[in-house]
Design a protein around this motif. Structure first.
Motif, PDB file in Angstrom:
ATOM      1  N   ALA A  51      -9.700  -4.412   2.399  1.00  4.71           N
ATOM      2  CA  ALA A  51     -10.391  -5.698   2.367  1.00  4.71           C
ATOM      3  C   ALA A  51      -9.764  -6.683   3.344  1.00  4.71           C
ATOM      4  O   ALA A  51     -10.464  -7.505   3.943  1.00  4.71           O
ATOM      5  CB  ALA A  51     -10.370  -6.274   0.956  1.00  4.71           C
ATOM      6  N   ARG A  52      -8.449  -6.591   3.522  1.00  2.00           N
ATOM      7  CA  ARG A  52      -7.779  -7.513   4.441  1.00  2.00           C
ATOM      8  C   ARG A  52      -8.011  -7.146   5.911  1.00  2.00           C
ATOM      9  O   ARG A  52      -8.207  -8.016   6.743  1.00  2.00           O
ATOM     10  CB  ARG A  52      -6.278  -7.539   4.168  1.00  2.00           C
ATOM     11  N   GLN A  53      -7.921  -5.841   6.210  1.00  3.90           N
ATOM     12  CA  GLN A  53      -8.079  -5.387   7.595  1.00  3.90           C
ATOM     13  C   GLN A  53      -9.015  -4.176   7.631  1.00  3.90           C
ATOM     14  O   GLN A  53      -8.563  -3.025   7.596  1.00  3.90           O
ATOM     15  CB  GLN A  53      -6.730  -5.021   8.195  1.00  3.90           C
ATOM     16  N   PRO A  54     -10.304  -4.408   7.724  1.00  2.00           N
ATOM     17  CA  PRO A  54     -11.266  -3.299   7.702  1.00  2.00           C
ATOM     18  C   PRO A  54     -11.137  -2.343   8.893  1.00  2.00           C
ATOM     19  O   PRO A  54     -11.543  -1.188   8.797  1.00  2.00           O
ATOM     20  CB  PRO A  54     -12.634  -3.992   7.731  1.00  2.00           C
ATOM     21  N   GLU A  55     -10.553  -2.794   9.977  1.00  2.00           N
ATOM     22  CA  GLU A  55     -10.422  -1.923  11.146  1.00  2.00           C
ATOM     23  C   GLU A  55      -9.395  -0.813  10.947  1.00  2.00           C
ATOM     24  O   GLU A  55      -9.359   0.163  11.697  1.00  2.00           O
ATOM     25  CB  GLU A  55     -10.080  -2.739  12.399  1.00  2.00           C
ATOM     26  N   LEU A  56      -8.537  -0.924   9.940  1.00  2.00           N
ATOM     27  CA  LEU A  56      -7.525   0.096   9.668  1.00  2.00           C
ATOM     28  C   LEU A  56      -7.970   1.130   8.636  1.00  2.00           C
ATOM     29  O   LEU A  56      -7.184   2.007   8.279  1.00  2.00           O
ATOM     30  CB  LEU A  56      -6.236  -0.564   9.185  1.00  2.00           C
ATOM     31  N   ILE A  57      -9.201   1.046   8.166  1.00  2.00           N
ATOM     32  CA  ILE A  57      -9.661   1.952   7.108  1.00  2.00           C
ATOM     33  C   ILE A  57      -9.543   3.426   7.508  1.00  2.00           C
ATOM     34  O   ILE A  57      -9.046   4.229   6.718  1.00  2.00           O
ATOM     35  CB  ILE A  57     -11.096   1.590   6.661  1.00  2.00           C
ATOM     36  N   PRO A  58      -9.956   3.848   8.703  1.00  2.00           N
ATOM     37  CA  PRO A  58      -9.842   5.288   9.020  1.00  2.00           C
ATOM     38  C   PRO A  58      -8.394   5.801   9.011  1.00  2.00           C
ATOM     39  O   PRO A  58      -8.133   6.911   8.546  1.00  2.00           O
ATOM     40  CB  PRO A  58     -10.448   5.404  10.416  1.00  2.00           C
ATOM     41  N   GLN A  59      -7.456   5.002   9.507  1.00  2.00           N
ATOM     42  CA  GLN A  59      -6.053   5.428   9.507  1.00  2.00           C
ATOM     43  C   GLN A  59      -5.487   5.479   8.093  1.00  2.00           C
ATOM     44  O   GLN A  59      -4.768   6.415   7.725  1.00  2.00           O
ATOM     45  CB  GLN A  59      -5.216   4.475  10.358  1.00  2.00           C
ATOM     46  N   LEU A  60      -5.813   4.482   7.300  1.00  2.00           N
ATOM     47  CA  LEU A  60      -5.290   4.432   5.933  1.00  2.00           C
ATOM     48  C   LEU A  60      -5.918   5.497   5.043  1.00  2.00           C
ATOM     49  O   LEU A  60      -5.262   6.030   4.153  1.00  2.00           O
ATOM     50  CB  LEU A  60      -5.536   3.046   5.334  1.00  2.00           C
ATOM     51  N   GLN A  61      -7.185   5.814   5.300  1.00  2.00           N
ATOM     52  CA  GLN A  61      -7.887   6.764   4.443  1.00  2.00           C
ATOM     53  C   GLN A  61      -7.260   8.153   4.520  1.00  2.00           C
ATOM     54  O   GLN A  61      -7.100   8.829   3.504  1.00  2.00           O
ATOM     55  CB  GLN A  61      -9.357   6.816   4.850  1.00  2.00           C
ATOM     56  N   GLY A  62      -6.872   8.569   5.705  1.00  2.00           N
ATOM     57  CA  GLY A  62      -6.215   9.869   5.848  1.00  2.00           C
ATOM     58  C   GLY A  62      -4.894   9.927   5.105  1.00  2.00           C
ATOM     59  O   GLY A  62      -4.570  10.921   4.446  1.00  2.00           O
ATOM     60  N   LYS A  63      -4.134   8.848   5.180  1.00  2.00           N
ATOM     61  CA  LYS A  63      -2.850   8.797   4.471  1.00  2.00           C
ATOM     62  C   LYS A  63      -3.049   8.769   2.955  1.00  2.00           C
ATOM     63  O   LYS A  63      -2.274   9.378   2.208  1.00  2.00           O
ATOM     64  CB  LYS A  63      -2.051   7.589   4.941  1.00  2.00           C
ATOM     65  N   VAL A  64      -4.086   8.076   2.501  1.00  2.00           N
ATOM     66  CA  VAL A  64      -4.358   8.024   1.067  1.00  2.00           C
ATOM     67  C   VAL A  64      -4.714   9.411   0.547  1.00  2.00           C
ATOM     68  O   VAL A  64      -4.234   9.837  -0.509  1.00  2.00           O
ATOM     69  CB  VAL A  64      -5.485   7.010   0.760  1.00  2.00           C
ATOM     70  N   PHE A  65      -5.550  10.142   1.271  1.00  2.00           N
ATOM     71  CA  PHE A  65      -5.937  11.478   0.812  1.00  2.00           C
ATOM     72  C   PHE A  65      -4.745  12.434   0.818  1.00  2.00           C
ATOM     73  O   PHE A  65      -4.614  13.277  -0.067  1.00  2.00           O
ATOM     74  CB  PHE A  65      -7.082  12.039   1.660  1.00  2.00           C
ATOM     75  N   LEU A  66      -3.872  12.308   1.799  1.00  2.00           N
ATOM     76  CA  LEU A  66      -2.666  13.136   1.834  1.00  2.00           C
ATOM     77  C   LEU A  66      -1.779  12.846   0.621  1.00  2.00           C
ATOM     78  O   LEU A  66      -1.316  13.768  -0.060  1.00  2.00           O
ATOM     79  CB  LEU A  66      -1.889  12.881   3.127  1.00  2.00           C
ATOM     80  N   LEU A  67      -1.574  11.570   0.340  1.00  2.00           N
ATOM     81  CA  LEU A  67      -0.730  11.209  -0.800  1.00  2.00           C
ATOM     82  C   LEU A  67      -1.388  11.560  -2.131  1.00  2.00           C
ATOM     83  O   LEU A  67      -0.700  11.917  -3.082  1.00  2.00           O
ATOM     84  CB  LEU A  67      -0.387   9.722  -0.744  1.00  2.00           C
ATOM     85  N   LEU A  68      -2.716  11.470  -2.217  1.00  2.00           N
ATOM     86  CA  LEU A  68      -3.409  11.907  -3.431  1.00  2.00           C
ATOM     87  C   LEU A  68      -3.145  13.383  -3.695  1.00  2.00           C
ATOM     88  O   LEU A  68      -2.911  13.794  -4.827  1.00  2.00           O
ATOM     89  CB  LEU A  68      -4.912  11.663  -3.316  1.00  2.00           C
ATOM     90  N   GLY A  69      -3.187  14.176  -2.643  1.00  2.00           N
ATOM     91  CA  GLY A  69      -2.902  15.603  -2.795  1.00  2.00           C
ATOM     92  C   GLY A  69      -1.470  15.861  -3.230  1.00  2.00           C
ATOM     93  O   GLY A  69      -1.220  16.726  -4.074  1.00  2.00           O
ATOM     94  N   LEU A  70      -0.523  15.110  -2.685  1.00  2.00           N
ATOM     95  CA  LEU A  70       0.881  15.302  -3.068  1.00  2.00           C
ATOM     96  C   LEU A  70       1.138  14.869  -4.512  1.00  2.00           C
ATOM     97  O   LEU A  70       1.890  15.527  -5.241  1.00  2.00           O
ATOM     98  CB  LEU A  70       1.794  14.529  -2.116  1.00  2.00           C
ATOM     99  N   ILE A  71       0.515  13.780  -4.933  1.00  2.00           N
ATOM    100  CA  ILE A  71       0.687  13.328  -6.315  1.00  2.00           C
ATOM    101  C   ILE A  71       0.104  14.352  -7.277  1.00  2.00           C
ATOM    102  O   ILE A  71       0.722  14.711  -8.282  1.00  2.00           O
ATOM    103  CB  ILE A  71       0.046  11.943  -6.515  1.00  2.00           C
TER     104      ILE A  71
END
Length: 90
Positions: A42-62
């Motif tokens: 919500a703060r920086q919509p231009e970073l969504i693609p970069q953050l989304q990959g990291k979120v999915f990686l961390l979801l898998g690790l958790i």
């Protein structure tokens, strides 16, 4: 025979604790991480693609850490090495 029943009872309690606390920790971790992802998106919509990959990686690790805990708990529930130690003492 009483020792054997005690080991089986304590093993059942341990399996429940391992699975329960693992599920609780994984759910809390996923919830906190996803809420922070939504805040940052919500703060920086231009970073969504970069953050989304990291979120999915961390979801898998958790989730992998929870599945490893379930695997260890199921090993203890089905093939308990402590029972063999108790049976060999007698």
């Amino acid at each position: 025979m009483m020792v054997l029943a005690s080991v089986q009872g304590y093993t059942a309690i341990a399996v429940g604790i391992i699975i329960g606390l693992g599920a609780l920790g994984a759910c809390i971790g996923v919830g906190v991480m996803c809420s922070k992802f939504l805040e940052s998106a919500a703060r920086q919509p231009e970073l969504i693609p970069q953050l989304q990959g990291k979120v999915f990686l961390l979801l898998g690790l958790i989730d992998a850490s929870f599945i490893i805990g379930v695997g260890i708990a199921m090993f203890l529930a089905t093939n308990n090495p402590l029972l063999n130690a108790v049976l060999n003492v007698k």
